[in-house]
Design a protein around this motif. Sequence first.
Motif, PDB file in Angstrom:
ATOM      1  N   TRP A 108       0.858  -1.191   0.000  1.00 21.76           N
ATOM      2  CA  TRP A 108       0.000   0.000   0.000  1.00 21.76           C
ATOM      3  C   TRP A 108       0.891   1.236   0.000  1.00 21.76           C
ATOM      4  O   TRP A 108       1.779   1.371   0.839  1.00 21.76           O
ATOM      5  CB  TRP A 108      -0.904  -0.018   1.231  1.00 21.76           C
ATOM      6  N   ILE A 109       0.651   2.125  -0.975  1.00 23.75           N
ATOM      7  CA  ILE A 109       1.354   3.407  -1.043  1.00 23.75           C
ATOM      8  C   ILE A 109       0.301   4.507  -0.893  1.00 23.75           C
ATOM      9  O   ILE A 109      -0.260   4.986  -1.888  1.00 23.75           O
ATOM     10  CB  ILE A 109       2.127   3.564  -2.372  1.00 23.75           C
ATOM     11  N   PRO A 110      -0.023   4.897   0.341  1.00 19.51           N
ATOM     12  CA  PRO A 110      -1.009   5.965   0.547  1.00 19.51           C
ATOM     13  C   PRO A 110      -0.387   7.333   0.303  1.00 19.51           C
ATOM     14  O   PRO A 110       0.814   7.449   0.030  1.00 19.51           O
ATOM     15  CB  PRO A 110      -1.398   5.781   2.017  1.00 19.51           C
ATOM     16  N   GLN A 137       7.747  13.214  -2.590  1.00 21.60           N
ATOM     17  CA  GLN A 137       6.937  14.152  -1.818  1.00 21.60           C
ATOM     18  C   GLN A 137       6.336  15.214  -2.733  1.00 21.60           C
ATOM     19  O   GLN A 137       6.872  15.501  -3.807  1.00 21.60           O
ATOM     20  CB  GLN A 137       7.794  14.829  -0.738  1.00 21.60           C
ATOM     21  N   THR A 138       5.228  15.788  -2.275  1.00 19.62           N
ATOM     22  CA  THR A 138       4.663  16.954  -2.955  1.00 19.62           C
ATOM     23  C   THR A 138       3.798  17.722  -1.960  1.00 19.62           C
ATOM     24  O   THR A 138       3.006  17.116  -1.231  1.00 19.62           O
ATOM     25  CB  THR A 138       3.854  16.551  -4.208  1.00 19.62           C
ATOM     26  N   TYR A 289       2.453  24.244   5.395  1.00 18.22           N
ATOM     27  CA  TYR A 289       2.155  23.389   4.249  1.00 18.22           C
ATOM     28  C   TYR A 289       1.944  21.935   4.677  1.00 18.22           C
ATOM     29  O   TYR A 289       2.551  21.445   5.626  1.00 18.22           O
ATOM     30  CB  TYR A 289       3.288  23.460   3.217  1.00 18.22           C
ATOM     31  N   LEU A 290       1.052  21.267   3.953  1.00 17.69           N
ATOM     32  CA  LEU A 290       0.824  19.841   4.170  1.00 17.69           C
ATOM     33  C   LEU A 290       1.600  19.084   3.097  1.00 17.69           C
ATOM     34  O   LEU A 290       1.383  19.291   1.903  1.00 17.69           O
ATOM     35  CB  LEU A 290      -0.662  19.504   4.101  1.00 17.69           C
ATOM     36  N   LEU A 291       2.493  18.220   3.535  1.00 17.48           N
ATOM     37  CA  LEU A 291       3.376  17.499   2.625  1.00 17.48           C
ATOM     38  C   LEU A 291       2.897  16.060   2.459  1.00 17.48           C
ATOM     39  O   LEU A 291       2.841  15.300   3.428  1.00 17.48           O
ATOM     40  CB  LEU A 291       4.803  17.510   3.175  1.00 17.48           C
ATOM     41  N   LEU A 292       2.527  15.691   1.246  1.00 18.66           N
ATOM     42  CA  LEU A 292       2.221  14.298   0.941  1.00 18.66           C
ATOM     43  C   LEU A 292       3.553  13.577   0.735  1.00 18.66           C
ATOM     44  O   LEU A 292       4.367  14.004  -0.091  1.00 18.66           O
ATOM     45  CB  LEU A 292       1.351  14.202  -0.316  1.00 18.66           C
ATOM     46  N   ASP A 293       3.779  12.484   1.486  1.00 18.31           N
ATOM     47  CA  ASP A 293       5.108  11.864   1.458  1.00 18.31           C
ATOM     48  C   ASP A 293       5.117  10.410   0.977  1.00 18.31           C
ATOM     49  O   ASP A 293       6.169   9.797   0.907  1.00 18.31           O
ATOM     50  CB  ASP A 293       5.788  11.967   2.821  1.00 18.31           C
ATOM     51  N   PRO A 335      11.720  13.950  -5.431  1.00 19.31           N
ATOM     52  CA  PRO A 335      12.236  12.612  -5.121  1.00 19.31           C
ATOM     53  C   PRO A 335      12.762  12.513  -3.692  1.00 19.31           C
ATOM     54  O   PRO A 335      13.308  13.475  -3.149  1.00 19.31           O
ATOM     55  CB  PRO A 335      13.368  12.429  -6.140  1.00 19.31           C
ATOM     56  N   ALA A 336      12.606  11.337  -3.109  1.00 22.79           N
ATOM     57  CA  ALA A 336      13.076  11.129  -1.741  1.00 22.79           C
ATOM     58  C   ALA A 336      14.592  11.125  -1.668  1.00 22.79           C
ATOM     59  O   ALA A 336      15.175  11.521  -0.656  1.00 22.79           O
ATOM     60  CB  ALA A 336      12.519   9.814  -1.198  1.00 22.79           C
TER      61      ALA A 336
END
Length: 385
Positions: A108-110, A137-138, A289-293, A335-336
């Motif tokens: 799972w990649i949420p 991330q974005t 900011y909310l970071l989607l990781d 990119p990570a």
Amino acid sequence: MMRRSQIVFFLIILSAMAIVAIGFALQSSGDSNDNNNSSNTSSNEPITLRVAVNPVIEPWIREAAEDYSRDNPRVKNRPVTIQVISQDSLTVWQGESGWSVLNHPQVWIPEANYALQYVQEGNLGLRYTVLENTLAQTPIIWGAYQSRAEVILNKYGSFNGKTIQQTAELEAWSNIGGDSAWRFIKIGFSRPDSKDSGFAALLTLASAYAESPSLNNQLMNDSALWAWLGPIVDSVPNFSSLGADPADRMVNTRQSAIEIALLPENQWLIHYGDLSKIEPILLYYPENYLLLDFPFAIWDGQETTEEERQAAADFGKFLLSDAQQRAAGEKGLRPAKLTDLAQFTPFNTAANQVQLTLAGSPISLPGRAGALSLLRWFEGYRTAP
């Protein structure tokens, strides 16, 4: 001496016994061959790895899975097949996905680690453990057509969640000095109760209201927050038409559907060139900011075989390889493993608009109970599409 008839009788008996013995021997040999064939089939049977992935990062993961398959990956001589499934996390951590011990993707990649946290808080029996904390991330950021942004800047002196809310309260552009032909103010973000990026936008707005990066359950139940959010939600003409990528909708409808939007940065960057052909696009980064990781998690239970675990680990490492991290960057993701964003085309295309190093503070989220309260408010408030 035995009579001739007795000799014949005994010969018949011996022949019958021999036939039976030969039959048993042949059957045993056949069973052995069947078992060997079954063992060989089992050892060569493909491993199908089901990977549930958030729609925001799905285009990269699908292409990566195709690249991975071209190398004919194997685990213990068994070929590995990657099956990518698009899955918003909202239904998972609310217990509405249909996932269970007997029916679940192995990987799972949420959109973010908080989705995994909410699953644990909900005691849903979904046993996922993180193998990689982040693949890419974005952040969630604002964007607007230049003509609309300039009106807001002229009126309020800044462009942020607070001034967007004030703009939405006045409903029409003519009320804040804009062109009357623009008519109503049209804001866009994905629907918060069905799309993860929409829920992330709602949380970003809550942080703007609180003027704080810390969100808690008490705030999520605050009627003053709900009243503040109302005009912004009302300014979204039609959530059902926006889907998971409102920036794509902006390209196809020009200014008629959305003029201002709160979206994942990568969606802005991927569509930046096409949007700029309509009118210059200005990007604004929230102070908080909310970071989607996008963590990489695997089912942690006896239902996952040793071979499946190894296949999942191998695929995770593949996604973090330099080549795949560069591919993520070309999809507008951060990119990570690679920090030089200037090397990627989407970041170069919008170079004067992008914060290569994010300023401000990352938002810390409320618990699952608070998140559910905010969602229940939205569902009750916005019953229209």
